[in-house]
Design an enzyme around this catalytic site. Structure first.
Site, PDB file in Angstrom:
ATOM      1  CB  CYS A  39     -19.009  21.154 -33.389  1.00  0.00           C
ATOM      2  SG  CYS A  39     -20.585  21.162 -33.995  1.00  0.00           S
ATOM      3  CG  HIS A  63     -19.699  21.055 -28.738  1.00  0.00           C
ATOM      4  ND1 HIS A  63     -19.441  22.445 -29.298  1.00  0.00           N
ATOM      5  CD2 HIS A  63     -20.945  20.709 -29.658  1.00  0.00           C
ATOM      6  CE1 HIS A  63     -20.034  22.633 -30.574  1.00  0.00           C
ATOM      7  NE2 HIS A  63     -21.069  21.711 -30.501  1.00  0.00           N
ATOM      8  CD  GLU A 101     -17.365  23.312 -26.565  1.00  0.00           C
ATOM      9  OE1 GLU A 101     -16.517  22.237 -26.723  1.00  0.00           O
ATOM     10  OE2 GLU A 101     -17.867  23.675 -27.351  1.00  0.00           O
TER      11      GLU A 101
END
Lengths: 212, 257
Positions: free
Chosen positions: A80, A188, A190
């Site tokens: 990001c 993202h 994660e």
């Protein structure tokens, strides 16, 4: 094997460390210490928020040199803001000079979508990523898989060759870029459940060579 | 193909436990937020929202520990709301592992809080909860007013003006709850959502009133919501997230499956 997750005081960076640990990383340090960044074998540069704050925090923590060195020689993953900061310059906050590893700029989504109606900004949610090139980090991830995005600015690289994946939101934009030992995603991993965790797992075993 | 509409299960939390009960097919309600969040994560939920209905400062600390535990177990975005009063509260929740923080009453008391929080942490993590109720206007041209205290206290603020003001201040998303529909199972107030969605350029989460899967479909097609939030229809095992997504996909809505 030490993995440094760069912590420059912005937002939820620990979730990246948690996800890395979940997929098998043993020695993850969330750090703003330049020495730890220099010592780490792999570096993850996450982040969200505004680019001006990001760059000033990197300067304040004296992380620029350590980051630049890691970008030059070790497996490096930007996420990001960590992708946007790799570019030459961002249009956010009236224009901010970034790290300049890749030639290109960061632009507001309106530059892509124009006046199209119904296009909400930020671009928030699960969008499909079309893989533009083969890369070890895409291993085991289906072309067109969905990842979680949340951003108002997008990266516009000068060289199309560094675009590793694209998404569409009122127009096509770079969802992932990379060259040599550097890979970076606008989404993202994660927060992208299985495909995201797989990408992070791929990063752990990546030798830093871009070609597959 | 492009961006998918999101389905967000919402859980009420009090003193660090999920209350009102959540019943999955194969487990009894244990109230354990980690276990419940993990189940929704695996079931294909696109995000999870926790709303703290407790109020005391002691409970804040419990909430922080809860967010830490949940964030360690879930790899989808996590929103936490309820009782967020200051930039320091926002920071604590983000540091604990929340991806977004929903601000409600505090924004009405001090509208500059949203601007400060967005400036400091980025718009992407600031959600403003808009609790609105029909008030005045006509059937053809309804008006909505912002209410606080669970819909009991009027503020005199026009809901559409307020939504626009909050987006301008830096809110990255609006969580819009119809106080008329909340708990009624009659579906979202789609006129409200459509009007706000047209007026405001940030994503809108529709909330309040879902009774069946078609309400979710209507929330997108008629209410123009970018995400749909529901509680009881998922918690009590009436419908699964997968069934909700299949129903939306059948209606031509793009979802993550």
């Amino acid at each position: 094997m030490t993995i440094a997750v760069i912590d420059y005081g912005m937002g939820n960076l620990r979730s990246v460390a948690r996800a890395l640990t979940h997929v098998g990383a043993r020695d993850v340090v969330v750090t703003d210490d330049p020495a730890q960044v220099t010592a780490a074998e792999r570096v993850v540069f996450p982040g969200q928020g505004a680019v001006r704050d990001c760059m000033s925090a990197l300067h304040r923590h004296e992380l620029i040199d350590g980051l630049t060195q890691a970008i030059a020689e070790r497996p490096f993953l930007g996420i990001c803001m960590g992708m946007q900061a790799l570019m030459t310059r961002s249009e956010e906050n009236q224009g901010v000079e970034a790290l300049g590893h890749f030639a290109g700029r960061v632009r507001h989504f309106r530059a892509l979508t124009g006046d199209k109606t119904g296009i909400k900004i930020p671009h928030m949610g699960w969008n499909q990523v079309t893989q533009s090139a083969q890369h070890p980090l895409w291993q085991g991830i289906a072309d067109g898989e969905r990842f979680y995005f949340v951003h108002s600015y997008f990266v516009e690289p000068q060289a199309q060759a560094i675009v590793m994946g694209t998404s569409d939101y009122g127009g096509q934009f770079a969802a992932a870029i990379g060259a040599d030992n550097v890979f970076a995603t606008q989404f993202h991993p994660e927060k992208s459940q299985q495909p995201g965790l797989r990408l992070l797992e791929n990063f752990l075993s990546w030798d830093g060579n871009g070609c597959s | 193909m492009g961006l998918a509409r999101r389905i967000i299960p919402c859980l009420d939390v009090d003193d660090g436990r999920v209350v009102k009960g959540v019943k999955f097919v194969d487990i009894r309600d244990a109230g354990d937020p980690v276990e419940i969040a993990r189940r929704y994560d695996r079931a294909g939920a696109d995000e999870i929202t926790f709303l703290d209905i407790g109020a005391s400062h002691e409970e804040r600390d419990t909430l922080v520990s809860m967010v830490e535990a949940v964030a360690g177990a879930v790899f989808i975005p996590l929103t936490v709301g309820g009782g967020i009063r200051s930039v320091a509260d926002v920071r604590r929740m983000l540091n604990a592992g929340a991806d977004k923080v929903a601000i409600n009453t505090a924004a009405i008391r001090d509208p500059s809080l949203v601007a400060e929080a967005a400036e400091r942490f980025g718009s992407q993590c600031i959600v403003v909860a808009v609790d609105a109720k029909r008030s005045g206007g006509t059937a053809d041209d309804p008006r909505w007013e912002i209410f606080t205290h669970g819909g009991r206290q009027p503020t005199g603020i026009d809901a559409l003006d307020w939504g626009e003001q909050m987006a301008d201040a830096g809110a990255g998303e609006l969580l819009v709850t119809s106080m008329d529909r909340d708990g009624t199972r009659q579906g979202f107030d789609n006129a409200l959502n459509r009007a706000l969605s047209k007026r405001v350029g940030v994503p809108l989460i529709a909330s309040g009133g879902v009774g069946n899967l078609h309400d979710l479909v209507d929330g997108v097609l008629e209410g123009h919501a970018d995400a749909v939030l529901a509680a009881s229809i998922f918690h009590f095992g009436e419908y699964t997230i997968a069934q909700a997504k299949a129903c939306m996909a059948d209606a031509g809505i793009e979802v993550r499956q």
